[in-house]
Enzyme design. Structure first.
Site, PDB file in Angstrom:
ATOM      1  CG  ASP A 197       8.976   4.601   0.652  1.00 21.95           C
ATOM      2  OD1 ASP A 197       7.980   5.188   1.113  1.00 21.95           O
ATOM      3  OD2 ASP A 197       9.856   4.083   1.381  1.00 21.95           O
ATOM      4  CB  CYS A 251      -0.915   0.011   1.219  1.00 25.31           C
ATOM      5  SG  CYS A 251      -1.975  -1.415   1.301  1.00 25.31           S
TER       6      CYS A 251
HETATM    7  C1  SAM Z   1       4.701   5.653   1.971  1.00 23.26           C
HETATM    8  S1  SAM Z   1       4.748   4.578   3.308  1.00 23.26           S
HETATM    9  C2  SAM Z   1       3.171   3.731   3.263  1.00 23.26           C
HETATM   10  C3  SAM Z   1       2.816   3.125   4.587  1.00 23.26           C
HETATM   11  C4  SAM Z   1       1.496   2.356   4.631  1.00 23.26           C
HETATM   12  N1  SAM Z   1       1.532   1.202   3.772  1.00 23.26           N
HETATM   13  C5  SAM Z   1       0.342   3.238   4.303  1.00 23.26           C
HETATM   14  O1  SAM Z   1      -0.261   3.060   3.230  1.00 23.26           O
HETATM   15  O2  SAM Z   1       0.022   4.131   5.105  1.00 23.26           O
HETATM   16  C6  SAM Z   1       5.839   3.265   2.778  1.00 23.26           C
HETATM   17  C7  SAM Z   1       6.344   2.473   3.951  1.00 23.26           C
HETATM   18  O3  SAM Z   1       7.108   1.365   3.511  1.00 23.26           O
HETATM   19  C8  SAM Z   1       8.230   1.219   4.369  1.00 23.26           C
HETATM   20  N2  SAM Z   1       9.268   0.478   3.604  1.00 23.26           N
HETATM   21  C9  SAM Z   1       9.976   0.951   2.552  1.00 23.26           C
HETATM   22  N3  SAM Z   1      10.810  -0.003   2.095  1.00 23.26           N
HETATM   23  C10 SAM Z   1      10.627  -1.096   2.873  1.00 23.26           C
HETATM   24  C11 SAM Z   1      11.205  -2.396   2.909  1.00 23.26           C
HETATM   25  N4  SAM Z   1      12.144  -2.742   2.034  1.00 23.26           N
HETATM   26  N5  SAM Z   1      10.784  -3.279   3.847  1.00 23.26           N
HETATM   27  C12 SAM Z   1       9.825  -2.920   4.749  1.00 23.26           C
HETATM   28  N6  SAM Z   1       9.251  -1.697   4.762  1.00 23.26           N
HETATM   29  C13 SAM Z   1       9.631  -0.798   3.843  1.00 23.26           C
HETATM   30  C14 SAM Z   1       8.606   2.629   4.702  1.00 23.26           C
HETATM   31  O4  SAM Z   1       9.404   2.752   5.857  1.00 23.26           O
HETATM   32  C15 SAM Z   1       7.235   3.289   4.852  1.00 23.26           C
HETATM   33  O5  SAM Z   1       6.757   3.218   6.184  1.00 23.26           O
END
Ligand code: SAM
Length: 303
Positions: free
Chosen positions: A200, A197
């Site tokens: 990044d 969801c």
């Molecule tokens: C833009 S946020 C979206 C968070 C949540 N899914 C939402 O929709 O509110 C993307 C999240 O993915 C996490 N993230 C990015 N790369 C990741 C990885 N390789 N493994 C686990 N988490 C990751 C980031 O730290 C961030 O909290």
């Protein structure tokens, strides 16, 4: 000698600095208390019974996001000194889902089936919890303080709803890099649903390799996902949507589910509205793009 208006500027800066220091020490104190609660809760839950002098408080309040601030992005290629099991058999799931651990048989009564990859602040987990009370749902998140926020949120929810039908025992969170260690946590075909969801976007072309959907990573996701399982994606960045669709279309083990399917699927609906990032997009009146793909059977000659 500074002129009167310059003294005012200096004073303002001093005030600003003092306020920053106050805010930082408040944040630190808050986090220390939460850390203690986390430790106490874990040791109480996983290792010992509460002592009479130290009863577990049933008044753990929901955590406040402003005390868990962290940089917006985390580099998925950095060495984050992450802990991960050597293989799925080495994973202690009872620490994350203590109520699904059977002491007599010394084993879990259920295994994780649904994964929210990059779960952020955990909104999706809390909404999925009542929908799948018998299934274990795990959020994986790379940022330390964001993971701690979700841990504290789940501790608070479990405490608050201890005697309710929906008691949040079936959701948990783990700090981990989903781009590196998924097969260390999950067996082949263990998962039935994987959510991506608002991942990044990594806008710059030279950063595209850091996107969480790539050909190589899709093969790993196909490995941990069972046949018929579903990959859910949603984003507010059209370019990223097209990128995810392109890579999923090109992968031989995924097939797109159509709009009719999306409309009737409760998870697609929940995903549309429940994550923190999704709610922000709604508030800003932005667009959201969804794409869901079914995991196809592995061809005979590849098994
Ligand atoms: C833009 S946020 C979206 C968070 C949540 N899914 C939402 O929709 O509110 C993307 C999240 O993915 C996490 N993230 C990015 N790369 C990741 C990885 N390789 N493994 C686990 N988490 C990751 C980031 O730290 C961030 O909290």
């Amino acid at each position: 000698m500074p002129k009167p208006h310059q003294v005012q500027v200096v004073k303002d800066k001093e005030t600003q600095l003092r306020e920053q220091r106050d805010a930082e020490s408040k944040r630190k104190a808050y986090r220390e208390v939460k850390e203690e609660t986390r430790k106490k809760h874990k040791s109480v839950t996983f290792e010992a019974s509460p002592t009479p002098e130290e009863p577990v408080s049933d008044k753990i309040s929901l955590p406040r996001k402003r005390y868990y601030r962290q940089r917006a992005h985390s580099n998925p290629f950095s060495d984050h000194r992450l802990e991960y099991p050597r293989s799925p058999d080495d994973m202690n799931w009872e620490k994350l889902f203590p109520k699904f651990y059977d002491e007599e048989s010394n084993s879990m009564t259920s295994s994780v089936e649904i994964a929210d990859i990059g779960c952020g602040y955990g909104g999706l987990l809390t909404k999925l919890a009542p929908e799948f009370p018998e299934k274990l749902i795990l959020g994986m998140e790379i940022r330390v303080q964001v993971t701690q926020y979700v841990e504290d949120r789940i501790i608070a929810l479990r405490n608050k709803h201890e005697n309710d039908e929906v008691n949040f025992q079936n959701i948990s969170v783990l700090r981990g890099n989903a781009m590196k260690f998924l097969p260390n946590f999950f067996r082949k075909g263990q998962l039935s649903k994987m959510f991506f969801c608002f991942p990044d976007p990594h806008f710059k072309q030279r950063k595209h390799k850091a996107r969480i959907i790539t050909n190589t990573l899709l093969s790993e996701y196909a490995y941990v996902l069972r046949e018929g399982g579903v990959v859910y994606t949603i984003t507010d960045v059209e370019d990223l949507h097209k990128w995810m669709v392109k890579h999923l279309e090109e992968h031989p083990l995924f097939e797109r589910l159509d709009e009719e399917w999306e409309k009737q699927d409760k998870c697609a609906n929940i995903m549309y509205n429940s994550t923190e990032e999704g709610q922000k997009v709604t508030r800003n009146k932005g667009s959201k793009w969804i794409a869901c793909y079914r995991r196809l059977p592995t061809p005979e000659d590849c098994v």
